[in-house]
Design a protein around this motif. Structure first.
Motif, mmCIF file in Angstrom:
data_model
loop_
_atom_site.group_PDB
_atom_site.id
_atom_site.type_symbol
_atom_site.label_atom_id
_atom_site.label_comp_id
_atom_site.label_asym_id
_atom_site.label_seq_id
_atom_site.Cartn_x
_atom_site.Cartn_y
_atom_site.Cartn_z
ATOM 1 N N PHE A 66 7.769 -9.819 32.799
ATOM 2 C CA PHE A 66 8.462 -8.655 33.329
ATOM 3 C C PHE A 66 9.982 -9.691 34.028
ATOM 4 O O PHE A 66 9.639 -10.496 34.084
ATOM 5 N N ILE A 67 10.751 -8.003 34.542
ATOM 6 C CA ILE A 67 12.018 -8.522 34.488
ATOM 7 C C ILE A 67 12.060 -7.769 36.483
ATOM 8 O O ILE A 67 11.519 -6.346 35.948
ATOM 9 N N SER A 86 6.638 0.819 38.913
ATOM 10 C CA SER A 86 7.680 1.976 38.948
ATOM 11 C C SER A 86 8.619 0.936 39.530
ATOM 12 O O SER A 86 9.903 1.444 39.108
ATOM 13 N N GLY A 87 8.874 0.292 39.578
ATOM 14 C CA GLY A 87 9.696 -1.291 39.623
ATOM 15 C C GLY A 87 10.106 -2.391 39.024
ATOM 16 O O GLY A 87 10.889 -3.208 38.933
ATOM 17 N N ILE A 88 9.591 -1.928 37.764
ATOM 18 C CA ILE A 88 9.725 -2.909 36.526
ATOM 19 C C ILE A 88 11.005 -2.553 35.962
ATOM 20 O O ILE A 88 11.014 -1.549 36.148
ATOM 21 N N ALA A 89 11.920 -3.305 35.907
ATOM 22 C CA ALA A 89 12.975 -2.646 35.171
ATOM 23 C C ALA A 89 12.667 -2.815 33.573
ATOM 24 O O ALA A 89 13.433 -2.947 32.499
ATOM 25 N N ALA A 90 11.623 -3.785 32.652
ATOM 26 C CA ALA A 90 11.774 -4.427 31.807
ATOM 27 C C ALA A 90 10.568 -5.598 31.049
ATOM 28 O O ALA A 90 9.913 -6.127 32.382
ATOM 29 N N VAL A 91 9.216 -5.486 30.678
ATOM 30 C CA VAL A 91 8.741 -5.585 30.032
ATOM 31 C C VAL A 91 8.464 -6.239 28.517
ATOM 32 O O VAL A 91 9.454 -5.760 27.575
ATOM 33 N N PHE A 92 8.004 -7.953 28.541
ATOM 34 C CA PHE A 92 7.824 -8.305 26.594
ATOM 35 C C PHE A 92 6.771 -8.531 26.464
ATOM 36 O O PHE A 92 6.241 -9.393 27.713
ATOM 37 N N GLU A 93 6.680 -8.400 25.502
ATOM 38 C CA GLU A 93 5.258 -8.308 24.545
ATOM 39 C C GLU A 93 5.527 -9.404 23.229
ATOM 40 O O GLU A 93 6.121 -9.446 22.842
ATOM 41 N N VAL A 94 4.612 -10.979 23.202
ATOM 42 C CA VAL A 94 4.761 -11.203 22.129
ATOM 43 C C VAL A 94 3.180 -11.278 21.105
ATOM 44 O O VAL A 94 2.119 -11.307 22.376
ATOM 45 N N VAL A 95 3.340 -10.592 20.756
ATOM 46 C CA VAL A 95 2.121 -9.331 19.214
ATOM 47 C C VAL A 95 1.386 -11.040 18.805
ATOM 48 O O VAL A 95 2.448 -12.196 18.191
#
Length: 177
Positions: A66-67, A86-95
């Motif tokens: 996450f960013i 609420s303060g997270i700019a982005a989330v990345f998941e590798v499926v």
């Protein structure tokens, strides 16, 4: 809760989900992504994080990456278990492989992250066709959906449209063999 070695637990949509940590390919992709994002974010006030608890309304997720602000003390959750979503700019998941694990990232976490208002959710999915990067933006927390979805097949660059990583490219350097 004590878990077997190599497993982690998250609270997703009212359920405790226990899953194994990622396979080797999963680890390779996340580390490529993290290193590239660190370079991209180096001169800003945000950073890329792994293995952190995101908290929203007493639910806990551990995204692959996450960013968030460089100083996580800016966005603590009220019980100091992690950071407030609420303060997270982005989330990345590798499926990951497996029907249940894929459903968790593609459906349940998608709804949960939208409900939390996380502005960018990126899925890197080896199991969607020949591989797809899905960029989800414009969350509607009341409906728990992302209004905008951009699907990019492997072999074509996927570009982050906004936020601290605006213009960042997810391409063969990250998802390639």
């Amino acid at each position: 809760m004590e878990l077997p070695e190599g497993y982690r637990a998250e609270i997703v949509e009212e359920f405790i989900e226990v899953s194994p940590t990622g396979r080797r390919r999963h680890t390779v992709i996340i580390n490529r992504l993290r290193r590239a994002l660190e370079a991209r974010l180096a001169d800003g006030d945000h950073a890329a994080y792994q293995d952190g608890n995101l908290i929203h309304r007493r639910k806990v997720w551990i995204p692959d990456l996450f960013i968030a602000p460089e100083d996580l003390d800016e966005i603590p959750d009220e019980e100091d278990l992690g950071v407030d979503a609420s303060g997270i700019a982005a989330v990345f998941e590798v499926v990951p492989p497996g029907r249940e694990a894929q459903s968790r990232d593609r459906k349940r976490k998608r709804r949960a992250y939208a409900r939390a208002g996380i502005p960018l959710y990126v899925l890197i999915d080896d199991f969607d066709g020949d591989g797809t990067v899905v960029i989800l933006t414009a969350p509607d927390p009341d409906k728990a959906v992302y209004a905008d979805e951009h699907r990019v097949p492997y072999g074509t660059d996927a570009v982050i449209p906004d936020g601290p990583a605006k213009g960042f490219v997810i391409g063969e350097v990250i998802v390639g063999p």
